[in-house]
Structures are given as structure tokens and as C-alpha cells.
Scaffold this motif. Sequence first.
Motif, mmCIF file in Angstrom:
data_model
loop_
_atom_site.group_PDB
_atom_site.id
_atom_site.type_symbol
_atom_site.label_atom_id
_atom_site.label_comp_id
_atom_site.label_asym_id
_atom_site.label_seq_id
_atom_site.Cartn_x
_atom_site.Cartn_y
_atom_site.Cartn_z
ATOM 1 N N TRP A 63 0.838 -1.190 0.000
ATOM 2 C CA TRP A 63 0.000 0.000 0.000
ATOM 3 C C TRP A 63 0.879 1.249 0.000
ATOM 4 C CZ3 TRP A 63 -5.277 -0.461 -0.259
ATOM 5 C CH2 TRP A 63 -5.801 -1.740 -0.012
ATOM 6 N N PRO A 64 0.527 2.262 -0.774
ATOM 7 C CA PRO A 64 1.329 3.500 -0.817
ATOM 8 C C PRO A 64 0.978 4.423 0.345
ATOM 9 C CG PRO A 64 -0.513 3.679 -2.341
ATOM 10 C CD PRO A 64 -0.602 2.300 -1.722
ATOM 11 N N ALA A 65 1.072 3.902 1.581
ATOM 12 C CA ALA A 65 0.593 4.641 2.749
ATOM 13 C C ALA A 65 1.348 5.952 2.950
ATOM 14 C CB ALA A 65 0.693 3.762 3.992
ATOM 15 N N GLU A 66 2.661 5.921 2.815
ATOM 16 C CA GLU A 66 3.454 7.131 3.031
ATOM 17 C C GLU A 66 3.130 8.197 1.995
ATOM 18 O OE1 GLU A 66 6.213 9.704 4.814
ATOM 19 O OE2 GLU A 66 5.381 7.809 5.544
ATOM 20 N N GLU B 149 -3.894 4.557 8.289
ATOM 21 C CA GLU B 149 -3.727 3.240 8.886
ATOM 22 C C GLU B 149 -4.202 2.177 7.905
ATOM 23 O OE1 GLU B 149 -5.400 2.744 12.814
ATOM 24 O OE2 GLU B 149 -5.511 4.929 13.060
ATOM 25 N N VAL B 150 -3.429 1.109 7.759
ATOM 26 C CA VAL B 150 -3.816 -0.041 6.944
ATOM 27 C C VAL B 150 -3.781 -1.268 7.834
ATOM 28 C CG1 VAL B 150 -3.327 -1.430 4.909
ATOM 29 C CG2 VAL B 150 -2.859 1.033 4.863
ATOM 30 N N THR C 188 -14.441 -0.932 8.925
ATOM 31 C CA THR C 188 -13.718 0.332 9.106
ATOM 32 C C THR C 188 -14.645 1.419 9.636
ATOM 33 O OG1 THR C 188 -14.039 0.850 6.754
ATOM 34 C CG2 THR C 188 -11.952 -0.191 7.384
ATOM 35 N N ASN C 189 -15.882 1.458 9.160
ATOM 36 C CA ASN C 189 -16.827 2.447 9.684
ATOM 37 C C ASN C 189 -17.108 2.213 11.162
ATOM 38 O OD1 ASN C 189 -17.305 3.748 7.128
ATOM 39 N ND2 ASN C 189 -19.402 4.149 7.798
ATOM 40 N N THR C 190 -17.366 0.955 11.516
ATOM 41 C CA THR C 190 -17.659 0.636 12.905
ATOM 42 C C THR C 190 -16.502 1.032 13.809
ATOM 43 O OG1 THR C 190 -19.113 -1.180 12.277
ATOM 44 C CG2 THR C 190 -18.224 -1.233 14.505
ATOM 45 N N GLU C 191 -15.277 0.776 13.376
ATOM 46 C CA GLU C 191 -14.111 1.113 14.184
ATOM 47 C C GLU C 191 -13.986 2.625 14.378
ATOM 48 O OE1 GLU C 191 -10.558 1.118 16.334
ATOM 49 O OE2 GLU C 191 -12.144 -0.371 16.075
ATOM 50 N N LEU C 192 -14.162 3.404 13.317
ATOM 51 C CA LEU C 192 -14.030 4.848 13.476
ATOM 52 C C LEU C 192 -15.172 5.428 14.295
ATOM 53 C CD1 LEU C 192 -12.571 6.207 10.124
ATOM 54 C CD2 LEU C 192 -11.421 5.395 12.182
ATOM 55 N N MET C 193 -16.360 4.852 14.206
ATOM 56 C CA MET C 193 -17.462 5.309 15.053
ATOM 57 C C MET C 193 -17.200 4.957 16.514
ATOM 58 S SD MET C 193 -19.658 7.044 13.320
ATOM 59 C CE MET C 193 -21.157 7.008 14.297
ATOM 60 N N ARG C 194 -16.602 3.787 16.774
ATOM 61 C CA ARG C 194 -16.216 3.436 18.149
ATOM 62 C C ARG C 194 -15.233 4.467 18.694
ATOM 63 N NH1 ARG C 194 -16.240 -2.509 16.686
ATOM 64 N NH2 ARG C 194 -14.177 -2.165 15.798
ATOM 65 N N ARG C 195 -14.246 4.806 17.885
ATOM 66 C CA ARG C 195 -13.257 5.783 18.330
ATOM 67 C C ARG C 195 -13.904 7.145 18.589
ATOM 68 N NH1 ARG C 195 -8.073 4.775 14.261
ATOM 69 N NH2 ARG C 195 -8.001 2.488 14.431
ATOM 70 N N LEU D 203 -8.649 5.023 7.339
ATOM 71 C CA LEU D 203 -8.505 3.651 7.828
ATOM 72 C C LEU D 203 -8.850 2.692 6.702
ATOM 73 C CD1 LEU D 203 -7.995 1.681 10.168
ATOM 74 C CD2 LEU D 203 -10.433 1.858 10.730
ATOM 75 N N VAL D 204 -7.886 1.869 6.330
ATOM 76 C CA VAL D 204 -8.050 0.911 5.230
ATOM 77 C C VAL D 204 -7.979 -0.497 5.807
ATOM 78 C CG1 VAL D 204 -7.155 0.139 2.994
ATOM 79 C CG2 VAL D 204 -6.862 2.538 3.709
#
Length: 264
Positions: A3-6, A22-23, A30-37, A48-49
Motif C-alpha cells: 500500500w502507498p501509505a506514506e 492506517e492499513v 472500518t466504519n464501525t471502528e471509526l465510530m467506536r473511536r 482507515l483501510v
Amino acid sequence: MIWPAEDLWQALVAWQPGLTVEVLPQIDSTNTELMRRARAGQNDPVLLVAEAQTAGRGRLGRPWHGQAGDALTFSLGLPLMPRDWSGLSLAVGLSLAQSLDPEGVLGVRLKWPNDLWVAQPGTPGGWGKLAGVLIETALTASAAPDQPRYCVVGVGINIAPPVAPELSTAPLGLQELSPQATAPSTLAQVVLPLLKTLLAFEREGFAPLQALFNARDALHDMPVRLSDGRVGTARGVDLDGALRVDTAQGRERITSAEVSVRLQ
């Protein structure tokens, strides 16, 4: 997968300071995780990938599963405070369509309010679903009316030709249109324009995008059936992204996220 993260981080942070990339090899969603955060008070901008999702969700709670390499699944979360949230999912879909098919030669069209379709003559329904969008918001820690909400924009794009016979619209893989496409290359293609679209939407809303959306509208002038039983002919979208449908009772404006629209 590589992944070309940088490179992505350097491009994105120039437009959204403080953003991180983040990968993850696997996550429920990914949606559930960001909503938890967000609910835990973490409201920093983040891309977030996930290489694979075990409990991905689409609109109205429909499942969206992504196996490593077969689909691109990511969420972009950031605080936003537009004057009007109406039409945001349409703006996101339009951004994706323009990135994936800038000249329109692949036939990527927009199905209100949050899907990307491609015409597939000879298949049931005549369309294939390429991608979907799920947008969720949460109050930031201050929860004040004049403060931004944390907006999570989830995107799922089929890369390899998927097998999902239970769907009413057959899924379509991007590799069927562009054989060299991969999840990492597609992310690099779509994510910076998407961030720019979100920032422009915050300033200007949906109205400047109305004509562009209608030019790619898969439902335009087509007979449609609404999930509440109404039938009519779709006539594009208004300045706020509402779907216009001519019914026996006159022109209706469909705005509810709980009303789904199907071709008859």
C-alpha cells in the motif's frame, strides 16, 4: 499487498493537517471502528483501510464483506460542519465516479443515493453494482450545536469479480472494466479527490454538483418503484440532492434515508 501509505499520507495531510493513515490486515468494519473511536472521544482525521472486513455494512444495514485483494474497503473520518448535510452521499459517489471513470468511457453511473452502477446488457436488471457508500456521523466531544460533527465516510469498491447471487443488483468488479486495477492502486486513485470533495462540500454544499450528478444519473427518466410502494419516473435530483420522482399524485421529492429506490 503493498500500500502507498506514506505517499498517500503526504498528499492528504497537505489538505487536512493532522490526518493519519492506517492499513489493517483485517477488521470487522472500518466504519464501525471509526465510530467506536469517535464515541470514545477520538475525533482526529484518519484514513482507515482494511485488506479484509468480516462485518462490513452498507446502507440500511446490508452486509458488505471484503476479502483481501477482492475489494477496496476504507473509511475516511474527519470533523465537518457544513451548513447543510443534504446530498453528502451523492457528492461522495460523484467523486468516486469521476476518479474511476473521468471521461465516462467505462460507463460508471450513479444510482441515488449511494451506489455506483455500470450498465451490463443481458444481465438481470441490466446493471452491475461496482461500489457503495455508507456515511455516519457522531457528535464531537464538545457536542455544541456550532461545533463540527465527526463524519465517517465508508467506501466499498469491488475489485475482483465478486460472487453474491443474493443481491438484487449483480455485483461487478473493477477488473472487469480495467484489468490492471488493484485495491492499492484504486485507493491512490480515489482518496485524495474524495478528501477534496468533502472539504468543498463543507464550504459549498451539494448545489454546485447537481448538474454533474444528473449527467451520470442511472435512474434519470427511468420508471422506478419506492420501498414504500409508490411508483413513478425519476427526474434527477434537486439542488439539495433530493430525488425527484413524477408519480400519479404529482412530483415527489425523496429525501428519507429509509426509502430505497429500485428500477421497475
